[in-house]
Enzyme design. Structure first.
Site, mmCIF file in Angstrom:
data_model
loop_
_atom_site.group_PDB
_atom_site.id
_atom_site.type_symbol
_atom_site.label_atom_id
_atom_site.label_comp_id
_atom_site.label_asym_id
_atom_site.label_seq_id
_atom_site.Cartn_x
_atom_site.Cartn_y
_atom_site.Cartn_z
ATOM 1 N N THR A 156 -44.837 -18.940 18.190
ATOM 2 C CA THR A 156 -44.583 -20.386 18.182
ATOM 3 C C THR A 156 -45.468 -21.010 19.258
ATOM 4 O O THR A 156 -45.948 -20.306 20.154
ATOM 5 C CB THR A 156 -43.117 -20.692 18.513
ATOM 6 O OG1 THR A 156 -42.855 -20.174 19.827
ATOM 7 C CG2 THR A 156 -42.174 -20.025 17.541
ATOM 8 N N GLU B 31 -41.184 -19.668 12.347
ATOM 9 C CA GLU B 31 -40.052 -18.766 12.134
ATOM 10 C C GLU B 31 -39.720 -18.588 10.656
ATOM 11 O O GLU B 31 -38.890 -17.765 10.298
ATOM 12 C CB GLU B 31 -38.812 -19.288 12.879
ATOM 13 C CG GLU B 31 -38.918 -19.210 14.405
ATOM 14 C CD GLU B 31 -39.540 -20.438 15.051
ATOM 15 O OE1 GLU B 31 -40.286 -21.163 14.361
ATOM 16 O OE2 GLU B 31 -39.298 -20.673 16.248
ATOM 17 N N LYS C 99 -31.644 -41.644 22.093
ATOM 18 C CA LYS C 99 -30.210 -41.894 22.073
ATOM 19 C C LYS C 99 -29.921 -43.242 22.716
ATOM 20 O O LYS C 99 -29.935 -43.377 23.929
ATOM 21 C CB LYS C 99 -29.466 -40.765 22.798
ATOM 22 C CG LYS C 99 -29.669 -39.435 22.105
ATOM 23 C CD LYS C 99 -29.035 -38.278 22.850
ATOM 24 C CE LYS C 99 -29.544 -36.967 22.282
ATOM 25 N NZ LYS C 99 -30.745 -36.444 22.951
ATOM 26 N N TRP D 130 -28.092 -42.527 17.485
ATOM 27 C CA TRP D 130 -29.414 -41.907 17.429
ATOM 28 C C TRP D 130 -30.397 -42.786 16.683
ATOM 29 O O TRP D 130 -30.091 -43.326 15.628
ATOM 30 C CB TRP D 130 -29.346 -40.559 16.701
ATOM 31 C CG TRP D 130 -28.704 -39.485 17.515
ATOM 32 C CD1 TRP D 130 -28.054 -39.627 18.702
ATOM 33 C CD2 TRP D 130 -28.652 -38.094 17.181
ATOM 34 N NE1 TRP D 130 -27.596 -38.409 19.133
ATOM 35 C CE2 TRP D 130 -27.951 -37.450 18.216
ATOM 36 C CE3 TRP D 130 -29.142 -37.345 16.118
ATOM 37 C CZ2 TRP D 130 -27.714 -36.081 18.224
ATOM 38 C CZ3 TRP D 130 -28.905 -35.979 16.109
ATOM 39 C CH2 TRP D 130 -28.208 -35.352 17.163
HETATM 40 P P1 ADP Z 1 -43.973 -25.199 16.734
HETATM 41 O O1 ADP Z 1 -42.513 -25.177 16.412
HETATM 42 O O2 ADP Z 1 -44.409 -24.072 17.522
HETATM 43 O O3 ADP Z 1 -44.507 -26.565 17.082
HETATM 44 P P2 ADP Z 1 -44.480 -24.888 14.011
HETATM 45 O O4 ADP Z 1 -45.793 -25.014 13.394
HETATM 46 O O5 ADP Z 1 -43.648 -23.735 13.713
HETATM 47 O O6 ADP Z 1 -44.800 -24.901 15.469
HETATM 48 O O7 ADP Z 1 -43.719 -26.240 13.847
HETATM 49 C C1 ADP Z 1 -42.513 -26.370 13.196
HETATM 50 C C2 ADP Z 1 -42.004 -27.757 13.363
HETATM 51 O O8 ADP Z 1 -42.942 -28.709 12.902
HETATM 52 C C3 ADP Z 1 -40.780 -28.033 12.548
HETATM 53 O O9 ADP Z 1 -39.624 -27.554 13.173
HETATM 54 C C4 ADP Z 1 -40.811 -29.556 12.452
HETATM 55 O O10 ADP Z 1 -40.295 -30.163 13.618
HETATM 56 C C5 ADP Z 1 -42.275 -29.847 12.383
HETATM 57 N N1 ADP Z 1 -42.674 -30.065 11.003
HETATM 58 C C6 ADP Z 1 -43.294 -29.217 10.174
HETATM 59 N N2 ADP Z 1 -43.531 -29.791 8.988
HETATM 60 C C7 ADP Z 1 -43.037 -31.046 9.057
HETATM 61 C C8 ADP Z 1 -42.962 -32.168 8.146
HETATM 62 N N3 ADP Z 1 -43.476 -32.123 6.924
HETATM 63 N N4 ADP Z 1 -42.350 -33.273 8.593
HETATM 64 C C9 ADP Z 1 -41.827 -33.362 9.827
HETATM 65 N N5 ADP Z 1 -41.884 -32.362 10.715
HETATM 66 C C10 ADP Z 1 -42.475 -31.231 10.351
#
Ligand code: ADP
Length: 542
Positions: free
Chosen positions: A186, A331, A439, A444
């Site tokens: 991550t 993940e 918040k 929210w």
């Molecule tokens: P990291 O969590 O390390 O930034 P990831 O590439 O695993 O990297 O990112 C996952 C996160 O990216 C998701 O939990 C979400 O918050 C965001 N995300 C991914 N795709 C989308 C999407 N289409 N719209 C909004 N958020 C997104």
């Protein structure tokens, strides 16, 4: 009673064997670091992957060894995807945009034994080589003629020499399908990065589901250009899906600017692409400025962060390219949901369809999801109420590599850290990351909605909405805006732009203009940095 069917483990090598046998002539085109356009086929890919597997085995590669890469999207990287995982070792794709200290941390944590790198990243490798603890050999992904002269890197090998060392015959070993195949970390914006260790089985199931019509919808009739890097969650699975369906592949290498991409789309007949919104912004700006269109592009998958509705509309209406909005995370290998229409949605007007496409969509088969309240109870799927998004499925981690972060699961479900709502048809929409939620007076406010509205303004290139401290309401939205070059808009005009588009109390209290918005290693806005920058910001309403 057991069924009397053949038992064949779900192995990544089976994808390559299939592509070689059934799509041998299908092309793989790569823009290389060396500057030229390289063309190969699935037949050659398979042959070279076997040679590389042989060469690595002869040099002592063992099952479960972790092999690192620092590389762009290209055919050599693809060869490693199959040579390494196919041999039973683990491919650890490292994001070269990370700080060298983080790269050292990752290589040490993963205990990488070999590091493959594109020549672009030679300076990074020179900087980390004296510091990494377990790497025994560094391999420059080039030929002898392009090898760096006089480099101080110890045990520096040449990729093409290695391939030449390996005999062409190699039987891909058969082993337990639960064997680890690849490792992605991550991005670790707050903590040290944590590793998601995928298996052959999880990867194969992800591949099968990802290719389906309601997901990436890939076939042998496609020409796919993954802009999403192979160092970012396996380019969303495209290197595997392409082999499974026998699609033509086009790799952009380091050329990710609008012009380089558009030239490649047109020259190679690309029908489908995939990438994060920030990349498409560059492409759309280039196309608008030069009055260009697409001849063959039919659809693009956009994910990684929320795709602004204005971008969906530009692709659909101006360029006739269908936007497939996707959500996922490291993940989850990474695909979780994809937005495609149900039968009844064909009746919707274009604008109603566009509104639906702004959602992140329905789960792929193999994944389940729910939204929960703070007490753990499930929140109803009414498209209104939000909750913490949790998932489970065949390609979701059940723990991090080496047990980091202890047990992340909550009663068997993985908490994503995203806040979302789900409608009665099962369409999920992310409203925020839980750490980005604003918040205000106990309620929210979803920052993504507010950003999407700002980005629909013609003068706005990028917008981030963060919480600013407020004496009465605790937090109120502050909009941070980067304008498009040569365009102007004032604070008051932007605030007024929210009228009628959002509940009045959601309207940002103030707007600040910045020259640039910090982006992380995967092209996402780094709101934690903005929060830090504007920690003491005094709102006019405070
Ligand atoms: P990291 O969590 O390390 O930034 P990831 O590439 O695993 O990297 O990112 C996952 C996160 O990216 C998701 O939990 C979400 O918050 C965001 N995300 C991914 N795709 C989308 C999407 N289409 N719209 C909004 N958020 C997104």
């Amino acid at each position: 009673m057991l069924g009397s069917m053949m038992q064949m483990p779900l192995l990544i090598s089976s994808l390559l064997m299939h592509a070689e046998r059934h799509h041998p002539e299908q092309e793989i085109v790569s823009r290389r670091v060396e500057g030229d356009l390289h063309r190969t086929t699935y037949r050659e890919l398979a042959g070279r992957a076997r040679r590389m597997a042989n060469a690595l085995t002869a040099r002592g590669l063992k099952m479960s060894d972790r092999i690192g890469t620092l590389a762009w999207n290209g055919y050599r990287h693809l060869e490693l995807y199959y040579a390494v995982s196919g041999s039973g070792a683990v491919l650890h794709t490292i994001n070269p945009r990370l700080h060298p200290d983080q790269i050292v941390y990752l290589a040490d944590h993963a205990e990488n034994t070999i590091l493959f790198f594109d020549l672009t990243f030679l300076p990074i490798v020179e900087a980390i080589a004296p510091r990494v603890k377990t790497i025994k050999a560094f391999v420059a992904m080039t030929d002898a003629a392009h090898m760096p002269a006089g480099s101080a890197i110890p045990n520096l090998l040449c990729y093409e020499d290695l391939i030449a060392e390996g005999a062409p015959e190699f039987d891909w070993p058969q082993f337990d399908e639960n064997t680890a195949s690849s490792l992605c970390y991550t991005s670790g914006t707050t903590d040290n990065p944590k590793g998601a260790l995928y298996s052959h089985r999880s990867t194969l199931l992800h591949t099968l589901s990802a290719a389906l019509p309601d997901a990436l919808n890939c076939s042998a009739g496609d020409c796919i250009l993954p802009v999403v890097p192979m160092f970012h969650v396996n380019a969303w699975g495209i290197p595997y899906v392409a082999c499974m369906v026998g699609a033509k592949l086009v790799f952009p290498g380091a050329g990710l600017d609008g012009k380089s991409l558009h030239d490649l789309f047109e020259a190679e007949g690309v029908t489908m692409a995939a990438g994060v919104p920030t990349v498409w912004q560059g492409l759309l700006a280039h196309m608008q400025a030069n009055n260009l269109g697409f001849s063959t592009m039919r659809r693009t998958v956009i994910g990684g962060s929320a795709c602004p509705p204005a971008m969906i509309e530009a692709f659909e209406k101006t360029y006739k390219v269908h936007v497939v909005h996707a959500w996922g995370m490291t993940e989850l290998s990474p695909l979780g949901t994809i937005c495609s229409f149900k039968f009844k949605h064909k009746e919707l007007s274009v604008d109603q369809q566009l509104a639906l496409q702004a959602r992140q969509g329905r789960v792929l088969f193999g994944i389940d999801m729910k939204i929960v309240a703070p007490d753990g109870g499930e929140v109803a799927w009414d498209g209104l109420q939000t909750g913490d998004l949790q998932v489970r499925g065949h390609w979701v981690i059940d723990g991090y590599f080496k047990g980091e972060g202890n047990n992340p699961l909550v009663r068997g479900w993985f908490p994503t850290g995203d806040v979302a709502k789900i409608d009665a048809d099962g369409y999920m929409q992310i409203t925020d990351r839980s750490k980005d939620v604003i918040k205000s007076g106990g309620e929210w406010i979803g920052s993504i909605d507010l950003e999407n509205i700002a980005m629909a303004h013609p003068a706005v290139a990028m917008a981030a909405c963060i919480a600013a401290r407020h004496p009465k309401w605790d937090e109120r939205p502050l909009l941070v805006v980067m304008k498009k070059p040569g365009m102007d808009v004032t604070r008051d005009e932007l605030i007024k732009f929210y009228e009628g588009r959002v509940a009045r109390w959601w309207t940002p209290d103030d707007v600040v203009f910045v020259d640039s918005i910090p982006l992380g290693a995967t092209g996402k806005m780094q709101k934690n940095k903005l929060r830090e920058q504007f920690r003491d910001y005094k709102l006019p309403t405070a």
